[in-house]
Design an enzyme around this catalytic site. Structure first.
Site, PDB file in Angstrom:
ATOM      1  N   GLY A   1     -64.527  10.424 -63.448  1.00  0.00           N
ATOM      2  CA  GLY A   1     -65.219  11.557 -62.842  1.00  0.00           C
ATOM      3  C   GLY A   1     -65.402  11.343 -61.355  1.00  0.00           C
ATOM      4  O   GLY A   1     -65.779  10.246 -60.919  1.00  0.00           O
TER       5      GLY A   1
ATOM      6  N   GLY B   1     -67.119  13.822 -59.385  1.00  0.00           N
ATOM      7  CA  GLY B   1     -68.174  14.683 -58.862  1.00  0.00           C
ATOM      8  C   GLY B   1     -69.124  13.836 -58.028  1.00  0.00           C
ATOM      9  O   GLY B   1     -68.815  12.679 -57.682  1.00  0.00           O
ATOM     10  N   LEU B   2     -70.289  14.373 -57.728  1.00  0.00           N
ATOM     11  CA  LEU B   2     -71.201  13.611 -56.868  1.00  0.00           C
ATOM     12  C   LEU B   2     -71.591  12.289 -57.509  1.00  0.00           C
ATOM     13  O   LEU B   2     -71.733  11.276 -56.822  1.00  0.00           O
ATOM     14  CB  LEU B   2     -72.427  14.460 -56.545  1.00  0.00           C
ATOM     15  CG  LEU B   2     -72.117  15.549 -55.523  1.00  0.00           C
ATOM     16  CD1 LEU B   2     -73.298  16.488 -55.340  1.00  0.00           C
ATOM     17  CD2 LEU B   2     -71.718  14.942 -54.191  1.00  0.00           C
TER      18      LEU B   2
ATOM     19  N   GLY C   1     -69.783  10.383 -59.830  1.00  0.00           N
ATOM     20  CA  GLY C   1     -68.661   9.447 -59.862  1.00  0.00           C
ATOM     21  C   GLY C   1     -68.189   9.034 -58.481  1.00  0.00           C
ATOM     22  O   GLY C   1     -67.943   7.853 -58.220  1.00  0.00           O
TER      23      GLY C   1
ATOM     24  N   SER D   1     -77.181  31.752 -56.295  1.00  0.00           N
ATOM     25  CA  SER D   1     -78.035  30.576 -56.138  1.00  0.00           C
ATOM     26  C   SER D   1     -79.522  30.872 -56.305  1.00  0.00           C
ATOM     27  O   SER D   1     -80.028  31.914 -55.897  1.00  0.00           O
ATOM     28  CB  SER D   1     -77.823  30.000 -54.744  1.00  0.00           C
ATOM     29  OG  SER D   1     -78.814  29.056 -54.462  1.00  0.00           O
TER      30      SER D   1
ATOM     31  N   ARG E   1     -86.692  27.828 -64.014  1.00  0.00           N
ATOM     32  CA  ARG E   1     -85.586  28.637 -64.545  1.00  0.00           C
ATOM     33  C   ARG E   1     -85.818  29.111 -65.967  1.00  0.00           C
ATOM     34  O   ARG E   1     -85.489  30.247 -66.306  1.00  0.00           O
ATOM     35  CB  ARG E   1     -84.314  27.807 -64.505  1.00  0.00           C
ATOM     36  CG  ARG E   1     -83.897  27.547 -63.096  1.00  0.00           C
ATOM     37  CD  ARG E   1     -82.753  26.584 -63.018  1.00  0.00           C
ATOM     38  NE  ARG E   1     -82.386  26.449 -61.619  1.00  0.00           N
ATOM     39  CZ  ARG E   1     -81.436  25.663 -61.169  1.00  0.00           C
ATOM     40  NH1 ARG E   1     -80.752  24.911 -62.007  1.00  0.00           N
ATOM     41  NH2 ARG E   1     -81.172  25.604 -59.889  1.00  0.00           N
TER      42      ARG E   1
ATOM     43  N   GLU F   1     -74.720  14.321 -64.549  1.00  0.00           N
ATOM     44  CA  GLU F   1     -75.050  15.261 -65.624  1.00  0.00           C
ATOM     45  C   GLU F   1     -74.623  14.731 -66.997  1.00  0.00           C
ATOM     46  O   GLU F   1     -75.108  15.208 -68.032  1.00  0.00           O
ATOM     47  CB  GLU F   1     -74.398  16.628 -65.326  1.00  0.00           C
ATOM     48  CG  GLU F   1     -74.983  17.747 -66.153  1.00  0.00           C
ATOM     49  CD  GLU F   1     -74.431  19.133 -65.806  1.00  0.00           C
ATOM     50  OE1 GLU F   1     -73.953  19.339 -64.680  1.00  0.00           O
ATOM     51  OE2 GLU F   1     -74.496  20.010 -66.688  1.00  0.00           O
TER      52      GLU F   1
ATOM     53  N   ARG G   1     -84.335  21.390 -66.279  1.00  0.00           N
ATOM     54  CA  ARG G   1     -84.150  20.784 -64.958  1.00  0.00           C
ATOM     55  C   ARG G   1     -84.634  21.734 -63.873  1.00  0.00           C
ATOM     56  O   ARG G   1     -84.375  22.932 -63.936  1.00  0.00           O
ATOM     57  CB  ARG G   1     -82.676  20.472 -64.728  1.00  0.00           C
ATOM     58  CG  ARG G   1     -82.396  19.958 -63.327  1.00  0.00           C
ATOM     59  CD  ARG G   1     -80.964  19.576 -63.142  1.00  0.00           C
ATOM     60  NE  ARG G   1     -80.038  20.679 -63.119  1.00  0.00           N
ATOM     61  CZ  ARG G   1     -79.829  21.496 -62.076  1.00  0.00           C
ATOM     62  NH1 ARG G   1     -80.526  21.346 -60.956  1.00  0.00           N
ATOM     63  NH2 ARG G   1     -78.930  22.454 -62.144  1.00  0.00           N
TER      64      ARG G   1
ATOM     65  N   LEU H   1     -78.176  17.475 -58.040  1.00  0.00           N
ATOM     66  CA  LEU H   1     -77.466  16.782 -56.965  1.00  0.00           C
ATOM     67  C   LEU H   1     -78.233  15.516 -56.596  1.00  0.00           C
ATOM     68  O   LEU H   1     -77.650  14.454 -56.373  1.00  0.00           O
ATOM     69  CB  LEU H   1     -77.317  17.697 -55.747  1.00  0.00           C
ATOM     70  CG  LEU H   1     -76.598  19.034 -55.986  1.00  0.00           C
ATOM     71  CD1 LEU H   1     -76.400  19.780 -54.668  1.00  0.00           C
ATOM     72  CD2 LEU H   1     -75.258  18.836 -56.671  1.00  0.00           C
TER      73      LEU H   1
END
Ligand SMILES: Cc1cc2nc3c(=O)[nH]c(=O)nc-3n(C[C@H](O)[C@H](O)[C@H](O)COP(=O)(O)OP(=O)(O)OC[C@H]3O[C@@H](n4cnc5c(N)ncnc54)[C@H](O)[C@@H]3O)c2cc1C
Length: 649
Positions: free
Chosen positions: A43, A45-46, A48, A287, A340, A435, A445, A451
């Site tokens: 991975g 992403g941020l 990995g 967003s 959320r 994640e 979350r 992030l």
């Protein structure tokens, strides 16, 4: 009492000293020994990318894998709104404790205190790290980094780069990764998909991956494996996740002995562009930052609703006194900035009551008229300009003239591989970050915290904690990829692929995935109940059988074949979907994003059952067709007062 198989390794002592204590205990690997050690990171992403860059810089030999053609195209690039950090730049009385408190409360008291405190503690360093890398965070006129607010909190602690925060952060991490690739400490394998985990003597020692361009099945060995493979939101087919996001690597680990924690905790994001037809394969997030200034409402009168649906009037023609700003009405203290899960349920409640504003009745308004008047066009353009453009391109309606229409959609998965305080799974040598693990967000979350967690794990936690495991391994020789365990895993992968081609049915993978999505949304979606969950499990079982009789995977393995890739992932989505439903059935309480209809207050709010469910549910695989075994990690709250979440006053 927690299950003896779940040793969380939370350090003793006061909360604020736990991480320092753990770091002091961790054995260090000397530079000359780091050179002998190999780590696989799956991975980019941020999670990995930051982990691989850090491990490479520390001197380990790293191999990093991803599905996309470049590491910088990982799903993290889609993140828009921002990243949290307890810097208190706004002087609004923010602190490490307040970020910790908000995260535990936002997660509805279902996450580990020690992990969340550590996350809050390292959050400030993430911003410094990223600024040093050149990430262009938004700044105030005077040059200071700017902040905005996100849901579930009353301070402004979200750092952002317009509506492209994930992209800018990933470019920063990718630049660090590239430096290591150029230096030779990291070797990058783009377009390689992990298809199995290899275990030798009970420890993670490598992976089997498919070269997505040639179809070659390849073996890769290491002293430890890190999964940074993201979340499983695409189980629902329609979600805000990137098309390639999947839960397969986590399921491969699960089948080899890694426990899967809290699978039912999936996040439904309130501000997505509503579904507009049955040919859609992706949902677009607007967003959460938009809730800083946008106001959410539906008409008070049903006749206005009907006129809107028939396009006889426009939203802007409905007078102020006929609008129901239902979040401001129900939750005066937080208004449009409730978390959320709360905002999503409130939208569903209004739409179920018949106030949905589009043809399908599944949409509410997000209105900027007040903000434009208050702040002026220029400020709103600076804050949200690219999001407005994106909305207009997709819907042909300008948010400058008419309110946006939004509806909740699947967005993020709080559940994931169970990890201890060191981020190690129940398989020694296998770590999960970002994640892909269940760690910090409990039942829900908070915005801008994914992030933060991915980069905390990758830059500041895993690079230390993995050393404790590797410090025992440097004397071991390199993993032999000719070992029988590799041959066995490779054979199983090849058989799985052959089995898929052999079906030769008539249905496309997507059509079957879409059916799974319908089952998930209907029975394991925003509202769940016992009868529906049982039905959902049954329906998933039937669909799995249908899949193995009717799916058609065209082409061959020995080529670039995205239908094959999708089919392999769908097989795992069936299992994840079933596990989610089982977990949701077991958790007979309403908590965060998991809303059991049987457990609600008279006002329709969630009703937790702390006496019976204050635990992490970790599921152990017991074989194909056999029910998984539930293990419980008890959650203790010693530094925070457990309360019913209140966003009203
Ligand atoms: C539209 C959108 C907006 C968001 N905005 C925000 C925001 O503003 N703030 C915030 O905090 N969070 C946000 N999030 C959530 C956040 O973006 C994600 O949770 C986070 O980026 C996940 O990072 P990750 O590193 O864990 O995984 P990902 O970025 O998902 O990366 C997964 C990586 O694993 C690779 N991979 C997966 N499976 C395999 C396999 N089998 N073999 C090889 N490679 C594999 C992929 O190729 C990819 O490189 C947003 C999410 C979405 C969908």
């Amino acid at each position: 009492m927690s299950d003896p198989k779940l040793i969380s390794k939370i350090p003793e002592g006061p909360l604020k000293d736990k991480w320092s204590k753990r770091k002091a205990e961790i054995r260090i690997v000397s530079p000359n020994n780091k050179r002998k050690l190999e780590v696989i990171v799956v991975g980019t992403g941020l999670g990995g990318a930051s982990a691989a860059a850090s491990l490479g810089e520390m001197g380990y030999n790293v191999k990093i894998f991803c599905i996309s053609d470049s590491p910088r195209r990982a799903h993290s690039i889609a993140a828009q709104g921002g990243i949290n950090a307890a810097k208190n730049y706004q002087n609004d009385n923010d602190s490490v404790y307040r970020l910790f408190y908000d995260t535990i409360k936002g997660g509805d008291y279902r996450s580990r205190e020690a992990n969340v405190y550590r996350l809050a503690e390292v959050s400030a360093a993430i911003i410094d790290q990223c600024v040093a890398q050149g990430v262009p965070f938004a700044r105030e006129y005077g040059g200071y980094l700017a902040n905005r607010s996100f849901g579930g909190v009353q301070v402004s602690r979200t750092f952002y780069a317009r509506g492209q925060t994930g992209q800018q952060l990933l470019l920063g991490a990718y630049a660090s990764l590239n430096k290591e690739i150029a230096a030779g400490s990291v070797k990058s394998y783009p377009r390689h998909e992990m298809l199995d985990l290899v275990i030798i003597n009970g420890e993670a020692k490598g992976i089997i991956a498919r070269n997505l361009v040639t179809g070659e099945i390849e073996r890769f060995g290491a002293h430890a494996v890190v999964l940074a493979t993201g979340g499983y939101g695409n189980t629902y087919f329609l979600s805000t996740n990137a098309m390639n996001s999947n839960g397969s690597a986590a399921m491969q680990a699960y089948r080899k002995g890694a426990f899967f924690a809290n699978p039912c905790f999936a996040q439904i994001h309130p501000t997505c562009i509503p579904v507009h037809g049955d040919q859609q394969c992706k949902l677009t997030l607007m967003s959460e930052s938009l809730r800083n200034d946008g106001r959410i409402w539906v008409p008070k009168k049903k006749e206005d609703v009907m006129k809107l649906r028939k396009h006889e009037i426009k939203a802007s023609q409905i007078p102020e006194e006929d609008r129901d700003y239902y979040l401001e009405r129900r939750y005066p203290a937080f208004g449009n900035l409730v978390p959320r899960d709360v905002a999503s349920r409130a939208a569903k409640e209004r739409c179920d009551a018949g106030f949905g504003v589009n043809e399908t009745g599944l949409a509410v308004f997000l209105d900027f008229a007040d903000a434009i008047q208050r702040l002026g066009h220029q400020r709103v353009q600076e804050r949200y300009g690219n999001l407005f453009d994106m909305y207009e391109k997709i819907t042909s309606t300008s948010p400058w003239e008419e309110p946006m229409m939004i509806y909740p959609a699947i967005h993020y998965t709080m559940g994931g591989l169970w990890v201890d305080y060191d981020l190690q799974t129940t398989i020694p040598g296998l770590y999960a970050i970002g994640e892909a693990n269940f760690s910090d967000h409990g039942g829900n979350r908070l915005g801008a915290s994914a992030l933060m967690q991915g980069l905390a794990d990758g830059y500041f936690v895993l690079p230390y904690t993995i050393g404790d495991y590797l410090s025992h391994k440097f004397a071991e020789p390199k993993t032999d990829i000719n070992a029988p365990e590799f041959a066995e895993a490779e054979k199983a992968v090849k058989e799985r692929i052959a089995k898929l081609f052999a079906v030769k049915g008539t249905e496309t993978v997507d059509s079957l995935h879409k059916k799974l999505g319908h089952i998930m949304w209907e029975y394991v979606g925003m509202a769940r109940n016992e009868e529906g969950l049982k039905k959902g499990i049954e329906e998933i079982g039937k669909l799995r059988e249908e899949f193995w009789k009717t799916v058609r995977v065209p082409g061959t393995n020995e080529e670039f074949n995205q239908e094959l890739e999708k089919a392999l992932r769908l097989v795992d989505f069936f299992d994840i979907g079933e596990l989610m439903a089982r977990d949701a059935l077991n958790r007979r309480e309403s908590c965060g994003g998991h809303f059991r209809e049987e457990m609600q207050t008279e006002e329709g709010e969630t009703k937790r059952d702390d006496e019976n469910f204050m635990y992490v549910a970790a599921w152990e695989y017991k074989g194909e067709g056999v029910a998984p075994e539930l293990h419980k990690e008890e959650l203790k709250y010693e530094n925070i007062k457990i309360a019913t979440r209140n966003y009203k006053d």
